[in-house]
Design an enzyme around this catalytic site. Structure first.
Site, PDB file in Angstrom:
ATOM      1  N   ARG A  57     -10.308  -7.437  -3.816  1.00 45.00           N
ATOM      2  CA  ARG A  57     -11.542  -8.206  -3.606  1.00 45.00           C
ATOM      3  C   ARG A  57     -12.648  -7.847  -4.566  1.00 45.00           C
ATOM      4  NH1 ARG A  57     -10.465  -7.841   2.660  1.00 45.00           N
ATOM      5  NH2 ARG A  57     -10.612  -5.692   2.019  1.00 45.00           N
ATOM      6  N   GLU A  95      -8.175   4.671   4.870  1.00 48.59           N
ATOM      7  CA  GLU A  95      -8.257   4.846   6.318  1.00 48.59           C
ATOM      8  C   GLU A  95      -6.975   4.483   7.056  1.00 48.59           C
ATOM      9  OE1 GLU A  95     -10.741   1.110   5.363  1.00 48.59           O
ATOM     10  OE2 GLU A  95     -10.030   2.878   4.358  1.00 48.59           O
TER      11      GLU A  95
END
Length: 169
Positions: A57, A95
């Site tokens: 992105r 994460e």
């Protein structure tokens, strides 16, 4: 001004326990997209020679920022997605997993690099990018994120680097 209301959220995506912030509403609106690109710009007077967009992105915003600044752009890709022999590589813990990253060393040495990505979470990806660019001889590295998840303390992983975020959650 881009705010938290400009994102859609999806709980438990891509894995259970992760709240995914979707940038699709920003991309669907020319006004929001323009504002997001403005908020990703470096502070006035900051020296930038090249903009590095992080897969995937960051690729959406980085070319617009680079063109506005009148500088070139380079891509930080996932390993195996970029051809060439003069590649820098690094591994990142994120994460919900890990990833290996690459960037072409050519446009880095001696340059002031602005790294653009959509989200700063744990800082694993950004730290890996900083390490690659520093090892590649960048004169300086600064980061600009559309969103920062402050509770995950990613900014601490970027100690010593300038970091700006359009939205902090």
């Amino acid at each position: 001004m881009i705010t938290l209301d400009d994102f859609d959220t999806f709980p438990d995506f891509p894995v259970e326990g992760i709240l995914f912030y979707d940038i699709s509403p920003i991309l669907a609106s020319p006004e929001r997209f323009r504002e997001a690109c403005i908020q990703l710009m470096p502070p006035a007077g900051a020296q930038v020679d090249v903009v590095a967009g992080v897969d995937a992105r960051g690729f959406i915003f980085a070319p617009v920022v680079a063109q506005t600044l009148g500088v070139g752009m380079t891509m930080v890709r996932k390993k195996g997605k970029m051809p060439g022999v003069d590649l820098l590589e690094s591994s990142a813990s994120i994460e919900y997993g890990s990833t290996d990253l690459t960037v072409s060393a050519g446009p880095i040495e001696g340059r002031h690099v602005l790294v653009i990505d959509d989200v700063l979470a744990t800082g694993g990806t950004a730290r890996a990018v900083a390490e690659m660019l520093t090892r590649g001889g960048a004169a300086s590295v600064r980061f600009s994120f559309l969103m920062e998840l402050a509770g995950l303390d990613g900014r601490a992983a970027l100690e010593g680097f300038e970091v700006t975020s359009a939205v902090v959650v």
